[in-house]
Write an enzyme that holds these catalytic residues in place. Structure first.
Site, PDB file in Angstrom:
ATOM      1  N   SER A 130       0.568  -0.875  -0.497  1.00  0.00           N
ATOM      2  CA  SER A 130      -0.042  -0.043  -0.079  1.00  0.00           C
ATOM      3  C   SER A 130       0.931   1.617   0.377  1.00  0.00           C
ATOM      4  O   SER A 130       1.775   1.434   0.658  1.00  0.00           O
ATOM      5  CB  SER A 130      -1.218  -0.306   1.298  1.00  0.00           C
ATOM      6  OG  SER A 130      -1.278   1.104   1.526  1.00  0.00           O
ATOM      7  N   GLU A 132      -0.112   3.884   1.666  1.00  0.00           N
ATOM      8  CA  GLU A 132       0.510   4.006   3.126  1.00  0.00           C
ATOM      9  C   GLU A 132       1.781   3.463   3.501  1.00  0.00           C
ATOM     10  O   GLU A 132       2.164   4.532   4.904  1.00  0.00           O
ATOM     11  CB  GLU A 132      -0.799   3.342   4.004  1.00  0.00           C
ATOM     12  CG  GLU A 132      -2.449   3.750   4.338  1.00  0.00           C
ATOM     13  CD  GLU A 132      -2.362   4.997   4.383  1.00  0.00           C
ATOM     14  OE1 GLU A 132      -2.001   5.131   5.849  1.00  0.00           O
ATOM     15  OE2 GLU A 132      -3.003   6.109   3.250  1.00  0.00           O
ATOM     16  N   TYR A 153      -1.531  -0.053  11.084  1.00  0.00           N
ATOM     17  CA  TYR A 153      -1.779  -0.577   9.454  1.00  0.00           C
ATOM     18  C   TYR A 153      -0.373  -0.287   8.193  1.00  0.00           C
ATOM     19  O   TYR A 153      -0.198  -1.704   8.126  1.00  0.00           O
ATOM     20  CB  TYR A 153      -3.180   0.309   8.788  1.00  0.00           C
ATOM     21  CG  TYR A 153      -2.942  -0.693   7.349  1.00  0.00           C
ATOM     22  CD1 TYR A 153      -4.120  -1.303   6.991  1.00  0.00           C
ATOM     23  CD2 TYR A 153      -2.874   0.873   6.241  1.00  0.00           C
ATOM     24  CE1 TYR A 153      -3.887  -1.842   5.280  1.00  0.00           C
ATOM     25  CE2 TYR A 153      -2.983   0.475   4.335  1.00  0.00           C
ATOM     26  CZ  TYR A 153      -3.407  -1.313   4.418  1.00  0.00           C
ATOM     27  OH  TYR A 153      -3.624  -1.076   2.790  1.00  0.00           O
TER      28      TYR A 153
HETATM   29  P1  NAP Z   1     -11.272  -4.163   2.424  1.00  0.00           P
HETATM   30  O1  NAP Z   1     -12.588  -3.611   1.124  1.00  0.00           O
HETATM   31  O2  NAP Z   1     -11.622  -3.720   3.303  1.00  0.00           O
HETATM   32  O3  NAP Z   1     -11.613  -5.906   1.857  1.00  0.00           O
HETATM   33  C1  NAP Z   1     -10.655  -6.762   2.659  1.00  0.00           C
HETATM   34  C2  NAP Z   1     -10.773  -7.688   2.583  1.00  0.00           C
HETATM   35  O4  NAP Z   1      -9.807  -8.980   4.006  1.00  0.00           O
HETATM   36  C3  NAP Z   1     -12.409  -9.068   3.176  1.00  0.00           C
HETATM   37  O5  NAP Z   1     -12.784  -9.545   1.857  1.00  0.00           O
HETATM   38  C4  NAP Z   1     -12.350  -8.869   4.816  1.00  0.00           C
HETATM   39  O6  NAP Z   1     -13.455 -10.035   4.630  1.00  0.00           O
HETATM   40  C5  NAP Z   1     -11.092 -10.001   3.959  1.00  0.00           C
HETATM   41  N1  NAP Z   1     -10.530  -9.679   6.095  1.00  0.00           N
HETATM   42  C6  NAP Z   1     -10.039  -8.878   7.180  1.00  0.00           C
HETATM   43  N2  NAP Z   1      -9.506 -10.042   7.775  1.00  0.00           N
HETATM   44  C7  NAP Z   1      -9.239 -11.097   7.327  1.00  0.00           C
HETATM   45  C8  NAP Z   1      -8.796 -12.191   8.322  1.00  0.00           C
HETATM   46  N3  NAP Z   1      -9.162 -12.112   9.708  1.00  0.00           N
HETATM   47  N4  NAP Z   1      -9.260 -13.640   8.005  1.00  0.00           N
HETATM   48  C9  NAP Z   1      -9.368 -13.976   6.341  1.00  0.00           C
HETATM   49  N5  NAP Z   1      -9.834 -11.995   6.037  1.00  0.00           N
HETATM   50  C10 NAP Z   1      -9.549 -11.298   6.212  1.00  0.00           C
HETATM   51  O7  NAP Z   1      -9.885  -4.231   1.357  1.00  0.00           O
HETATM   52  P2  NAP Z   1      -9.807  -3.990  -0.862  1.00  0.00           P
HETATM   53  O8  NAP Z   1      -9.828  -2.253  -0.282  1.00  0.00           O
HETATM   54  O9  NAP Z   1     -10.414  -5.065  -1.427  1.00  0.00           O
HETATM   55  O10 NAP Z   1      -8.210  -4.322  -0.843  1.00  0.00           O
HETATM   56  C11 NAP Z   1      -7.919  -4.974  -0.436  1.00  0.00           C
HETATM   57  C12 NAP Z   1      -6.606  -5.709  -0.247  1.00  0.00           C
HETATM   58  O11 NAP Z   1      -5.324  -4.485  -0.404  1.00  0.00           O
HETATM   59  C13 NAP Z   1      -6.014  -5.156   1.415  1.00  0.00           C
HETATM   60  O12 NAP Z   1      -5.067  -5.623   1.852  1.00  0.00           O
HETATM   61  C14 NAP Z   1      -5.901  -3.927   0.607  1.00  0.00           C
HETATM   62  O13 NAP Z   1      -5.014  -3.389   2.945  1.00  0.00           O
HETATM   63  C15 NAP Z   1      -4.740  -3.034   0.275  1.00  0.00           C
HETATM   64  N6  NAP Z   1      -4.993  -2.435  -0.504  1.00  0.00           N
HETATM   65  C16 NAP Z   1      -5.993  -1.600  -0.568  1.00  0.00           C
HETATM   66  C17 NAP Z   1      -5.725  -0.100  -1.830  1.00  0.00           C
HETATM   67  C18 NAP Z   1      -7.389   0.407  -1.861  1.00  0.00           C
HETATM   68  O14 NAP Z   1      -7.712   1.737  -2.067  1.00  0.00           O
HETATM   69  N7  NAP Z   1      -8.255  -0.418  -1.535  1.00  0.00           N
HETATM   70  C19 NAP Z   1      -4.962   0.622  -1.791  1.00  0.00           C
HETATM   71  C20 NAP Z   1      -3.669  -0.406  -1.376  1.00  0.00           C
HETATM   72  C21 NAP Z   1      -3.578  -1.975  -0.552  1.00  0.00           C
HETATM   73  P3  NAP Z   1     -14.822  -9.665   5.592  1.00  0.00           P
HETATM   74  O15 NAP Z   1     -15.251  -8.978   4.312  1.00  0.00           O
HETATM   75  O16 NAP Z   1     -14.959 -10.653   5.966  1.00  0.00           O
HETATM   76  O17 NAP Z   1     -14.321  -8.138   6.390  1.00  0.00           O
HETATM   77  O1  F7E Z   2      -9.044   8.070   3.689  1.00  0.00           O
HETATM   78  C1  F7E Z   2      -9.440  11.542   5.045  1.00  0.00           C
HETATM   79  C2  F7E Z   2      -9.073  10.380   5.764  1.00  0.00           C
HETATM   80  O2  F7E Z   2     -10.225   6.004   4.940  1.00  0.00           O
HETATM   81  C3  F7E Z   2      -8.714   8.818   2.979  1.00  0.00           C
HETATM   82  C4  F7E Z   2      -7.261   1.543   2.778  1.00  0.00           C
HETATM   83  O3  F7E Z   2      -7.750   1.304   1.617  1.00  0.00           O
HETATM   84  O4  F7E Z   2      -5.653   3.601   1.154  1.00  0.00           O
HETATM   85  C5  F7E Z   2      -6.794   3.318   1.725  1.00  0.00           C
HETATM   86  O5  F7E Z   2      -6.647   4.045   3.102  1.00  0.00           O
HETATM   87  C6  F7E Z   2      -8.611   9.865   3.492  1.00  0.00           C
HETATM   88  C7  F7E Z   2      -7.855  10.491   4.278  1.00  0.00           C
HETATM   89  O6  F7E Z   2      -8.042   6.065   3.247  1.00  0.00           O
HETATM   90  C8  F7E Z   2     -12.805  10.956   6.381  1.00  0.00           C
HETATM   91  O7  F7E Z   2      -7.379  11.182   6.879  1.00  0.00           O
HETATM   92  C9  F7E Z   2     -11.332  13.197   6.206  1.00  0.00           C
HETATM   93  O8  F7E Z   2      -6.088  11.517   4.538  1.00  0.00           O
HETATM   94  O9  F7E Z   2     -10.811   6.515   2.819  1.00  0.00           O
HETATM   95  P1  F7E Z   2     -10.192   6.400   3.352  1.00  0.00           P
HETATM   96  P2  F7E Z   2      -6.904   5.884   3.862  1.00  0.00           P
HETATM   97  O10 F7E Z   2      -6.412   5.766   5.261  1.00  0.00           O
HETATM   98  O11 F7E Z   2      -6.540   6.454   2.537  1.00  0.00           O
HETATM   99  C10 F7E Z   2      -4.830   3.114   1.151  1.00  0.00           C
HETATM  100  C11 F7E Z   2      -3.554   3.291   0.594  1.00  0.00           C
HETATM  101  C12 F7E Z   2      -4.985   2.108   2.042  1.00  0.00           C
HETATM  102  O12 F7E Z   2      -3.753   0.408   2.098  1.00  0.00           O
HETATM  103  C13 F7E Z   2      -5.601   1.841   2.929  1.00  0.00           C
HETATM  104  O13 F7E Z   2      -6.419  -0.401   2.724  1.00  0.00           O
HETATM  105  O14 F7E Z   2      -9.711  11.240   3.979  1.00  0.00           O
HETATM  106  N1  F7E Z   2     -10.825  11.726   6.018  1.00  0.00           N
HETATM  107  N2  F7E Z   2     -12.645  12.097   6.388  1.00  0.00           N
HETATM  108  C14 F7E Z   2     -11.426  10.346   6.527  1.00  0.00           C
HETATM  109  N3  F7E Z   2     -11.643   9.204   6.121  1.00  0.00           N
HETATM  110  C15 F7E Z   2     -12.743   8.211   6.291  1.00  0.00           C
HETATM  111  N4  F7E Z   2     -12.330   6.490   6.167  1.00  0.00           N
HETATM  112  N5  F7E Z   2     -13.510   9.194   6.901  1.00  0.00           N
HETATM  113  C16 F7E Z   2     -13.424   9.996   7.139  1.00  0.00           C
HETATM  114  O15 F7E Z   2     -14.361  10.825   7.329  1.00  0.00           O
END
Ligand code: NAP
Ligand code: F7E
Length: 311
Positions: A130, A132, A153
């Site tokens: 990520s 992050e 995270y």
């Molecule tokens: P998501 O919607 O939060 O999905 C997370 C998945 O992990 C869900 O299927 C969840 O199952 C499963 N999970 C959570 N805890 C678990 C456990 N203890 N054992 C087995 N499965 C578990 O995430 P996403 O947005 O699709 O992202 C996919 C991956 O890419 C994640 O690893 C995330 O950290 C990474 N990532 C995401 C982004 C982004 O912007 N979306 C960017 C960079 C990296 P449940 O449905 O049961 O909760």
């Molecule tokens: O926040 C700001 C918050 O929670 C985006 C995950 O998929 O992407 C995701 O992480 C921004 C942040 O995503 C609210 O402070 C303001 O700056 O949608 P988010 P994230 O934290 O960037 C990365 C790449 C991952 O890997 C992660 O798994 O939005 N923000 N107000 C808020 N965010 C939330 N959630 N809620 C608010 O009310």
């Protein structure tokens, strides 16, 4: 028929990836968690009855905190490709449950990699790393940027990143890191900011709620489109050699811009409906620390000035 194992198949990315792999002719095995309510909403449209001889999607109960089931799955399925997407993926929540985050988002990766090593199964492994992990490293961030993670995270993801590199170097496992910037879709979890805002706009417009409480509006993110990003995951595992890749759009926007755009689209003035709740701000080490995520890519454009973020 190639076989893929997907952890996190019920998540945003897992659901799009499963669709893509099925369309490409794969047999897809997904690990799901046992829950007292249905957690398979995102994959219901592709669900197949396993009694159907033509079924190519199979779901298995398991948990990333449990090595035994992960090992059994890898031994029994013997996948050609493993897409490890499962994680506690919410940055803010990871501050509330840091130990669990380390166990699932960090050690969960090691459990899979070690099962691959011990089984001798020649599976290609994709690690969902990520942006992050870049944390407080000044933008633009790329493959050469040093990680400066700023949440439980992100720290768990850095650990997983290096585990993937280590299993590649020490044991020759085809382990690839995709370091993806934020990517969104209608299937995004409703507590992430894009869906939180768009859902609130729809409900406010429909008269179902009046306000939405948000955190830091000045934070900037490089937001892409999830269905395109899962294609990139697949492409990364089709290469001749494993490697580490960064994926982003090269364009960054603030949460404030997102809010203005979303409310404006529905003909609403966001000032009437948005309130700030400090509880949604991320924990921060020092106030006024710079925080800005933007991928540097050839196609992208460099952003302007840095912002201060009380993260
Ligand atoms: P998501 O919607 O939060 O999905 C997370 C998945 O992990 C869900 O299927 C969840 O199952 C499963 N999970 C959570 N805890 C678990 C456990 N203890 N054992 C087995 N499965 C578990 O995430 P996403 O947005 O699709 O992202 C996919 C991956 O890419 C994640 O690893 C995330 O950290 C990474 N990532 C995401 C982004 C982004 O912007 N979306 C960017 C960079 C990296 P449940 O449905 O049961 O909760
Ligand atoms: O926040 C700001 C918050 O929670 C985006 C995950 O998929 O992407 C995701 O992480 C921004 C942040 O995503 C609210 O402070 C303001 O700056 O949608 P988010 P994230 O934290 O960037 C990365 C790449 C991952 O890997 C992660 O798994 O939005 N923000 N107000 C808020 N965010 C939330 N959630 N809620 C608010 O009310």
């Amino acid at each position: 028929m190639p076989k893929a194992l997907v952890t996190g198949i019920t998540g945003q990315d897992g659901s799009y990836l499963a669709e893509l792999l099925l369309a490409k002719g794969y047999q897809v095995h997904g690990m799901i968690r046992k829950a007292s309510t249905f957690n398979t909403e995102r994959i219901e449209h592709i669900y197949q009855d396993p009694h159907d001889p033509a079924a190519r999607l199979f779901l298995h109960y398991g948990d990333l905190a449990n090595a035994e089931q992960l090992t059994n799955l890898i031994y029994n399925v013997r996948p050609d490709e493993i897409y490890h997407l499962g994680a506690l993926s919410h940055v803010k929540v990871s501050f509330d449950i840091p130990e669990y985050t380390g166990d699932v988002t960090g050690l969960g990766t090691t459990r899979i990699l070690d099962a691959v090593r011990r089984s001798g199964v020649k599976a290609r492994f994709y690690q969902a790393s990520s942006s992050e992990m870049f944390g407080s490293a000044p933008p633009p961030q790329s493959e050469t940027t040093t990680f400066q993670p700023r949440s439980p995270y992100a720290i768990a993801k850095v650990y997983s990143y290096w585990m993937a590199v280590n299993y590649r170097q020490a044991y020759g496992v085809f382990a690839t890191n995709g370091i993806l910037f934020n990517h969104e879709s209608p299937r995004r979890g409703e507590t992430f900011v894009t869906r939180k805002v768009t859902r609130a706009v729809a409900r406010i417009r429909a008269g179902m709620q009046k306000k939405v409480f948000l955190g830091n509006l000045e934070s900037k993110r490089d937001w892409g489109y999830a269905p395109e990003y899962v294609e990139a995951m697949w492409s990364m595992l089709q290469r001749d050699a494993a490697d580490d890749f960064v994926l982003g759009t090269g364009e960054s926007h603030s949460v404030r811009e997102l809010v203005e755009e979303a409310f404006g689209y529905a003909g609403l003035d966001w000032h009437d409906h948005v309130e700030i709740d400090q509880g949604y701000f991320r924990k921060f080490v020092r106030p006024n620390e710079i925080f800005f995520l933007l991928n540097f890519s050839d196609a992208g454009q460099l952003a302007g000035d840095l912002i201060e973020d009380r993260r």
